[in-house]
Motif scaffolding. Structure first.
Motif, PDB file in Angstrom:
ATOM      1  N   ASN A  26      46.130  41.744  34.512  1.00 39.11           N
ATOM      2  CA  ASN A  26      45.085  40.802  34.903  1.00 39.11           C
ATOM      3  C   ASN A  26      45.624  39.404  35.185  1.00 39.11           C
ATOM      4  O   ASN A  26      44.855  38.468  35.383  1.00 39.11           O
TER       5      ASN A  26
ATOM      6  N   TRP B 134      35.943  35.390  30.335  1.00 35.61           N
ATOM      7  CA  TRP B 134      37.275  34.790  30.398  1.00 35.61           C
ATOM      8  C   TRP B 134      37.482  33.811  29.257  1.00 35.61           C
ATOM      9  O   TRP B 134      36.539  33.206  28.755  1.00 35.61           O
TER      10      TRP B 134
ATOM     11  N   LEU C 118      45.486  37.398  27.715  1.00 39.96           N
ATOM     12  CA  LEU C 118      45.347  38.009  29.031  1.00 39.96           C
ATOM     13  C   LEU C 118      46.344  39.152  29.222  1.00 39.96           C
ATOM     14  O   LEU C 118      47.549  38.969  29.031  1.00 39.96           O
TER      15      LEU C 118
ATOM     16  N   ALA D 102      42.741  30.767  33.448  1.00 36.78           N
ATOM     17  CA  ALA D 102      42.456  31.748  32.399  1.00 36.78           C
ATOM     18  C   ALA D 102      43.741  32.184  31.701  1.00 36.78           C
ATOM     19  O   ALA D 102      44.766  32.416  32.342  1.00 36.78           O
TER      20      ALA D 102
ATOM     21  N   VAL E  14      40.854  31.129  38.083  1.00 39.76           N
ATOM     22  CA  VAL E  14      39.540  31.765  38.240  1.00 39.76           C
ATOM     23  C   VAL E  14      38.588  30.730  38.843  1.00 39.76           C
ATOM     24  O   VAL E  14      38.347  29.681  38.247  1.00 39.76           O
TER      25      VAL E  14
ATOM     26  N   SER F  14      42.025  34.079  43.286  1.00 43.97           N
ATOM     27  CA  SER F  14      42.368  33.972  41.860  1.00 43.97           C
ATOM     28  C   SER F  14      43.820  34.336  41.618  1.00 43.97           C
ATOM     29  O   SER F  14      44.135  35.373  41.015  1.00 43.97           O
TER      30      SER F  14
ATOM     31  N   LEU G 147      40.925  37.204  28.126  1.00 43.48           N
ATOM     32  CA  LEU G 147      39.610  37.759  28.422  1.00 43.48           C
ATOM     33  C   LEU G 147      39.147  38.576  27.222  1.00 43.48           C
ATOM     34  O   LEU G 147      39.951  39.081  26.446  1.00 43.48           O
TER      35      LEU G 147
ATOM     36  N   GLU H 154      35.487  29.692  26.325  1.00 47.61           N
ATOM     37  CA  GLU H 154      35.075  30.959  26.915  1.00 47.61           C
ATOM     38  C   GLU H 154      34.095  30.697  28.044  1.00 47.61           C
ATOM     39  O   GLU H 154      33.183  29.879  27.907  1.00 47.61           O
TER      40      GLU H 154
END
Length: 315
Positions: A216, A143, A212, A204, A223, A232, A207, A126
């Motif tokens: 997103n 994230w 995810l 990522a 990221v 990104s 989140l 994380e």
């Protein structure tokens, strides 16, 4: 962040956000580590409704985490349209299972992996990062992802590898914004190799401790917290290590406004607006704007990458 406890996923995010990746962490043991996180060891997730949330703290330092609702409903993702609400409204059309990602080019050991295989290969962590958009809004997002340098080490870059190019999915039947030719699809982006190898750079996959969401960038996105958000790239299908600097999508579209480096620099105005201040999403429009920090607040960690460079020119 301390005293992390397991809580039901339903307390954090609706089930529909992560149901599409039913095999995402099925029977997967993960070891998570982060300087801001207590370590979880040998945690097995057999059912998605028992997936723990890593982001329990309400604040990161003096900064409040942006709400899940705001993170998932206010997005730039032109593959689904130009409105901030378009990704939320249209991303459900995208099929992300199965999904594979290839790492190729100037590498000794090219790979092609399913996203689930990738996460089994490299432990996830994380990272609570700010995301600063070039239009002047920002978020603070917890994230979940893998350090990109861990993946690149697996493929053993050769001496010819100077840059890393990322390529997104092109599927206009599902990514309805691609039916418009406003950008040259598929979306492409690039980093210098040392930027890609920096420990802050992640791929990522989640989140708020959850898989995810499609709007997103599911199932995997880049990221780079010290750069503007357009770096990104989302829905990555291919990573190439190359000798020459890639020409990214926004550079092709408007090189006078969007340069290769895209480092957050409040001293360099965008041609159409100031970059000196920002507004945190979720706060009142009447709230005072925040002063934008150099490199988005990560100057101590990354400034050495650009020593001797004219950051007014290389933007």
């Amino acid at each position: 962040m301390t005293n992390i406890k397991k809580i039901p996923a339903s307390e954090i995010t609706p089930e529909h956000i992560y149901n599409d990746r039913r095999n995402f962490i099925k029977n997967l043991g993960l070891i998570l580590s982060s300087s801001a996180l207590s370590t979880f060891a040998n945690t097995s997730f057999g059912a998605l409704n028992s997936l723990p949330s890593f982001a329990q703290a309400k604040n990161h330092g003096n900064e409040k985490l942006t709400s899940l609702k705001d993170i998932t409903s206010y997005n730039n993702y032109y593959e689904f349209g130009t409105s901030k609400s378009d990704p939320h409204d249209h991303a459900d059309l995208l099929k992300i299972d199965p999904w594979s990602i290839s790492i190729e080019g100037s590498v000794a050991k090219p790979l092609k992996l399913d996203v689930d295989e990738l996460i089994k290969l490299i432990p996830i962590e994380e990272r609570i990062y700010r995301l600063r958009c070039v239009e002047g809004w920002s978020m603070v997002i917890p994230w979940v992802g893998i350090p990109l340098n861990s993946l690149l080490k697996k493929v053993s870059p050769t001496g010819n590898a100077k840059y890393v190019e990322f390529v997104s999915l092109k599927r206009p039947s599902e990514m309805i914004g691609q039916k418009d030719d406003m950008l040259d699809w598929p979306y492409t982006e690039g980093l210098r190799l040392d930027e890609a190898m920096h420990p802050l750079t992640i791929l990522a996959v989640g989140l708020y401790g959850k898989v995810l969401p499609k709007q997103n960038g599911a199932p995997i996105r880049l990221v780079v917290p010290w750069k503007y958000g357009f770096k990104s790239i989302k829905a990555i299908t291919k990573i190439r290590l190359v000798e020459k600097m890639p020409v990214s999508t926004w550079m092709k579209a408007n090189s006078k406004e969007y340069g290769f480096y895209a480092n957050v620099n409040p001293e360099v105005d965008h041609p159409r607006w100031s970059q000196a201040t920002e507004r945190r999403i979720g706060e009142s429009l009447l709230a005072p704007r925040l002063k934008t920090e150099m490199f988005n607040g990560y100057q101590k960690e990354v400034a050495h990458l650009y020593q001797g460079m004219d950051l007014n020119r290389y933007f």
